[in-house]
Design a protein around this motif. Structure first.
Motif, PDB file in Angstrom:
ATOM      1  N   MET A 186     -36.450 -26.054  10.716  1.00 47.49           N
ATOM      2  CA  MET A 186     -36.405 -24.712  10.895  1.00 47.49           C
ATOM      3  C   MET A 186     -36.669 -23.895   9.798  1.00 47.49           C
ATOM      4  N   ASN A 187     -37.315 -22.808   9.875  1.00 49.00           N
ATOM      5  CA  ASN A 187     -37.382 -22.042   8.623  1.00 49.00           C
ATOM      6  C   ASN A 187     -37.510 -20.632   9.077  1.00 49.00           C
ATOM      7  N   SER A 188     -37.584 -19.568   8.003  1.00 50.70           N
ATOM      8  CA  SER A 188     -37.604 -17.959   8.565  1.00 50.70           C
ATOM      9  C   SER A 188     -38.769 -17.412   7.915  1.00 50.70           C
ATOM     10  N   TYR A 189     -39.275 -16.587   8.935  1.00 46.34           N
ATOM     11  CA  TYR A 189     -40.277 -15.535   8.250  1.00 46.34           C
ATOM     12  C   TYR A 189     -39.578 -14.409   7.840  1.00 46.34           C
ATOM     13  N   ARG A 190     -38.251 -14.115   8.060  1.00 50.13           N
ATOM     14  CA  ARG A 190     -37.588 -13.187   7.366  1.00 50.13           C
ATOM     15  C   ARG A 190     -36.169 -13.468   7.493  1.00 50.13           C
ATOM     16  N   LYS A 191     -35.389 -13.581   6.442  1.00 53.44           N
ATOM     17  CA  LYS A 191     -34.009 -13.893   6.545  1.00 53.44           C
ATOM     18  C   LYS A 191     -33.290 -12.669   6.885  1.00 53.44           C
ATOM     19  N   GLN A 192     -32.248 -12.758   7.419  1.00 55.02           N
ATOM     20  CA  GLN A 192     -31.190 -11.408   7.827  1.00 55.02           C
ATOM     21  C   GLN A 192     -30.604 -10.942   6.416  1.00 55.02           C
ATOM     22  N   HIS A 193     -30.595  -9.611   6.228  1.00 54.36           N
ATOM     23  CA  HIS A 193     -29.722  -9.047   5.238  1.00 54.36           C
ATOM     24  C   HIS A 193     -29.892  -7.537   5.429  1.00 54.36           C
ATOM     25  N   VAL A 194     -29.114  -6.902   4.638  1.00 58.23           N
ATOM     26  CA  VAL A 194     -28.948  -5.327   4.633  1.00 58.23           C
ATOM     27  C   VAL A 194     -29.917  -4.818   3.317  1.00 58.23           C
ATOM     28  N   ASP A 195     -30.603  -4.187   3.683  1.00 52.81           N
ATOM     29  CA  ASP A 195     -31.815  -4.027   2.651  1.00 52.81           C
ATOM     30  C   ASP A 195     -31.113  -2.491   1.552  1.00 52.81           C
ATOM     31  N   GLN A 196     -32.035  -2.421   0.665  1.00 50.87           N
ATOM     32  CA  GLN A 196     -31.326  -1.589  -0.348  1.00 50.87           C
ATOM     33  C   GLN A 196     -30.968  -0.278   0.117  1.00 50.87           C
ATOM     34  N   ASN A 197     -31.600   0.335   1.258  1.00 51.62           N
ATOM     35  CA  ASN A 197     -31.171   1.476   1.857  1.00 51.62           C
ATOM     36  C   ASN A 197     -30.175   1.400   2.835  1.00 51.62           C
ATOM     37  N   GLY A 198     -29.511   0.391   3.001  1.00 50.45           N
ATOM     38  CA  GLY A 198     -28.296  -0.038   3.800  1.00 50.45           C
ATOM     39  C   GLY A 198     -28.705  -0.245   5.139  1.00 50.45           C
ATOM     40  N   LYS A 199     -30.168  -0.486   5.396  1.00 53.30           N
ATOM     41  CA  LYS A 199     -30.600  -0.917   6.855  1.00 53.30           C
ATOM     42  C   LYS A 199     -30.396  -2.354   7.159  1.00 53.30           C
ATOM     43  N   PHE A 200     -29.635  -2.544   8.148  1.00 48.23           N
ATOM     44  CA  PHE A 200     -29.761  -4.030   8.788  1.00 48.23           C
ATOM     45  C   PHE A 200     -31.034  -4.405   9.066  1.00 48.23           C
ATOM     46  N   VAL A 201     -31.535  -5.776   8.426  1.00 51.69           N
ATOM     47  CA  VAL A 201     -32.684  -6.521   8.637  1.00 51.69           C
ATOM     48  C   VAL A 201     -32.382  -7.657   9.565  1.00 51.69           C
ATOM     49  N   SER A 202     -33.037  -7.618  10.782  1.00 47.08           N
ATOM     50  CA  SER A 202     -32.646  -8.852  11.547  1.00 47.08           C
ATOM     51  C   SER A 202     -33.430 -10.088  11.311  1.00 47.08           C
ATOM     52  N   PRO A 203     -33.049 -11.245  11.733  1.00 48.36           N
ATOM     53  CA  PRO A 203     -33.842 -12.199  11.317  1.00 48.36           C
ATOM     54  C   PRO A 203     -34.956 -12.718  12.131  1.00 48.36           C
ATOM     55  N   ILE A 204     -36.140 -13.375  11.442  1.00 44.47           N
ATOM     56  CA  ILE A 204     -37.215 -13.967  12.237  1.00 44.47           C
ATOM     57  C   ILE A 204     -37.110 -15.353  12.009  1.00 44.47           C
ATOM     58  N   ILE A 205     -36.981 -16.115  12.864  1.00 44.47           N
ATOM     59  CA  ILE A 205     -36.779 -17.754  12.697  1.00 44.47           C
ATOM     60  C   ILE A 205     -37.816 -18.312  13.477  1.00 44.47           C
ATOM     61  N   THR A 206     -38.211 -19.541  12.971  1.00 43.73           N
ATOM     62  CA  THR A 206     -39.011 -20.384  13.667  1.00 43.73           C
ATOM     63  C   THR A 206     -38.451 -21.844  13.497  1.00 43.73           C
ATOM     64  N   VAL A 207     -38.499 -22.527  14.786  1.00 42.47           N
ATOM     65  CA  VAL A 207     -38.409 -23.900  14.982  1.00 42.47           C
ATOM     66  C   VAL A 207     -39.483 -24.417  15.207  1.00 42.47           C
TER      67      VAL A 207
END
Ligand code: ZN
Length: 703
Positions: free
Chosen positions: A443-464
């Motif tokens: 499993m790996n990610s193209y983008r990990k979940q986090h909250v960005d600098q502006n407080g925006k929730f960034v959802s994950p993009i995951i690959t299996v």
């Protein structure tokens, strides 16, 4: 209006000049911010990496040059948010490097590897940056921080300290020398094994010596021999797919002995690829490095940063498993000896006999037909089974999306929704082998979940990504039992990424200690192995019938067959690893070449390993610990088993394998938490206590 125009001009210039239309230079203009795969070309990577490193350095400079006193925001968060572009490029590149590779990608990886590692080294050794981090760290208790912020700060501080940030100039210089030497020794170690493997051939000239082997194995050996100028003969190698079937099935005992001895003596042939001296030097250097950093042994240094926490915990755990495993292995040896006698032989069971006779016994007792089993594991049926299990546990829903960017035409794209239909993330699934993909499953990610600098929730993009049996002709993809459980396993990692609900990227999802990261994945395998659940999704691909109870029962019983042997050979290697890394005194020059034999002997005698079983990985070819990242860490595989069995036991205790309260607690305390808390604390949050070994012993048939 004019005021805005002034601002707009530079922006327009940037976009219209287009920076050669490199998609990494701007925001992704795609649904869910999925990388615009169709626009990404190989030639974009190097300039993007270079620009990203420049940007990262500039960001670090800004942190250092800040005139204000160091604060959590201007230093810790600023550092956490730095390197955003580098993360963005790396996320795509390192996924391509494993699942969409070609000669160009491989060459870029070669080129960028050392550059990136020295880029990060420079940052970790940046004294001014560390001074600021240390200054905030020292105020930690006075400033008002959330527990996640405290964790970010202490992990960041620890990372610098463990790399030598607190040491004198002189010690740091020595540390760098040691790191460099270790890095070349460990590479050499791996290459030596490869040399020994590649130079070895067992050439069989007499057809009678092939007795016991399957046609496929024989054909393969004939083809290899022919390719290597030995037409009409058969060639066997020390690669697993060649040596293992030979040890399992070849009737010729003398040849089994030859193969087994060659196999366990990789790196131990007193030739120019001998690893014995390297081992001595590695062990001494690791000890020196640990002592410089203030630890008594290398194991102390490593384990401080793991869930297990210390040497005593690891050793106690291993011994709890070892005792029953060894007793069962001795009973197994007795059965095998009886079989040898029954066949009219009078020799004593040896290392080169175990696999052969246990295979015979297995066939006699269980005789599982892999082909029959696969008929019940059509890929899509298994996928639906996983969707069903995770839906029942957490209400998760999966919507296939054919309108979203994907990196290869064969990839399936799903939008994952929570029970209340909110978007959780994007899941890619890439099932079958192809030339551009390396082996294995991950499993790996193209983008990990986090909250960005502006407080925006960034959802994950995951690959299996897997390498499952592909469809052929009219037959769909039918998975082996192993592939089926692998799918559940990787899906568990994917959930760890998808359900993550953390603020900081460096702590989110799978950013947890090595001995904790396999918990979410391994625990999923329990549902796959559960007869009543297996039955609900194991449907015959042609008739749709459920897998018969007798077959399920047989699979279950066969799973525990030879468990003494497999656990003993594994735990013995875990002990071996610990013995190398628990030493607190240096070996002297004269001893260096004998370190391997000293430690081997010590391990065998101390724990009572029986001569009929060899270490799963012997010293001179133990690449996990001498060429990989598992030094003082080979126990981790077993430790994850400890956790997964004990977590699953909580569902049994609740009386329902889909108990909603237990599932929600698992999600809230572990799956969503990433590395925002100490792993043992998270575990106790879920279980109310530390893990206990009994469920694992039961799971492995050792109780
Ligand atoms: Zn895994």
């Amino acid at each position: 209006m004019k005021k805005f125009l002034v601002l707009l001009i530079p922006i327009i210039m940037i976009t219209s000049c287009g920076k050669q239309d490199n998609p990494f230079f701007g925001e992704y203009d795609t649904p869910f911010g999925i990388p615009p795969f169709e626009k990404i070309k190989n030639e974009h990577f190097v300039p993007a990496f270079e620009k990203a490193m420049e940007e990262h350095n500039a960001e670090i400079e800004r942190i250092i040059k800040n005139d204000s006193a160091p604060t959590f925001q201007n230093t810790i968060e600023a550092f956490e948010y730095s390197g955003g572009m580098l993360t963005k490029v790396s996320n795509v590149f390192y996924n391509y490097d494993s699942s969409k590779t070609d000669d160009e990608i491989a060459a870029i990886a070669q080129e960028m590897g050392p550059k990136l590692s020295s880029h990060y080294d420079e940052i970790l050794l940046n004294e001014k940056l560390f001074e600021r981090i240390k200054s905030v760290y020292e105020q930690m208790e006075q400033i008002n921080l959330s527990s996640e912020q405290k964790r970010l700060l202490s992990e960041m501080y620890k990372r610098f300290v463990r790399n030598g940030a607190l040491l004198s100039e002189e010690s740091r210089t020595r540390l760098k020398e040691i790191n460099q030497r270790l890095s070349s020794l460990t590479i050499q170690f791996g290459q030596n094994i490869l040399k020994d493997v590649n130079s070895y051939r067992l050439i069989i000239e007499n057809e009678a010596d092939l007795a016991g082997l399957t046609k496929a194995v024989i054909d393969n050996a004939a083809e290899r021999a022919a390719n290597e100028g030995n037409a009409g003969k058969w060639a066997f190698t020390l690669h697993n797919p060649s040596v293992m079937p030979f040890l399992h099935s070849a009737d010729n005992r003398e040849l089994r002995k030859q193969m087994q001895q060659a196999f366990i003596n990789r790196g131990n042939n007193n030739n120019d690829s001998d690893n014995k001296k390297i081992i001595g030097e590695i062990v001494n250097l690791r000890l020196e490095r640990s002592k410089i950093l203030g630890y008594n042994t290398f194991a102390d240094f490593v384990l401080e940063d793991r869930m297990a926490g210390d040497v005593t915990t690891v050793m106690d755990f291993l011994k709890q498993m070892w005792t029953p495993a060894l007793a069962i292995a001795k009973a197994e040896a007795y059965d095998l000896q009886a079989l040898i006698k029954k066949e009219g032989h009078d020799f004593e069971l040896a290392q080169w006999d175990w696999r052969y006779y246990s295979e015979k016994l297995r066939k006699e007792r269980y005789d599982l037909d892999e082909e029959e089993i696969r008929q019940y594991f059509e890929l899509n049926t298994v996928k639906d089974g996983i969707f069903m299990v995770t839906n029942k546990l957490w209400g998760l829903k999966y919507e296939e999306r054919n309108d979203l960017p994907k990196y290869h035409k064969d990839v399936q794209v799903y939008e994952v929704l929570d029970a209340d239909n909110t978007h959780l993330g994007i899941l890619f699934m890439d099932f079958h082998p192809r030339d551009s993909k390396i082996g294995g499953a991950w499993m790996n990610s193209y983008r990990k979940q986090h909250v960005d600098q502006n407080g925006k929730f960034v959802s994950p993009i995951i690959t299996v990504v897997c390498n499952f049996t592909p469809p052929s002709g009219d037959t769909p993809s039918l998975l082996t039992y192993d592939e089926m459980t692998t799918f559940f396993h990787e899906f568990g990692h994917a959930l760890h990424g998808l359900l993550s609900d953390c603020r900081y990227l460096s702590l989110s999802g799978t950013s947890v200690p090595r001995d904790f990261v396999e918990l979410p994945s391994q625990v999923m395998e329990n549902w796959a192995n559960e007869p009543e659940i297996l039955k609900s999704f194991a449907l015959h691909y042609q008739t749709g019938e459920q897998m018969p109870d007798e077959l399920i029962e047989k699979i279950k019983n066969a799973g525990h067959f030879n468990t003494g042997f497999s656990n003993v050979e594994f735990i013995a290697s875990a002990f071996l690893d610990m013995e190398y890394h628990m030493i607190s005194e240096y070996f002297n020059e004269a001893e260096l070449e004998n370190v391997a034999s000293i430690i081997n002997k010590r391990t065998i005698e101390k724990y009572g390993l029986i001569p009929e079983i060899a270490f799963r990985h012997g010293s001179t070819h133990f690449s996990h610990i001498f060429a990989g990242g598992y030094s003082a860490g080979y126990y981790s595989y077993l430790w994850s088993g400890l956790l997964d069995a004990d977590v699953y036991e909580a569902f049994r205790e609740a009386g329902n394998l889909f108990d909603q309260e237990t599932a929600a607690r698992l999600r809230n305390t572990i799956l969503e938490r990433g590395g925002t808390k100490d792993a043992m604390e998270m575990y106790i949050d879920f279980r109310g206590r530390k893990p206990i070994v009994e469920p694992l012993l039961k799971q492995r048939g050792l109780l």
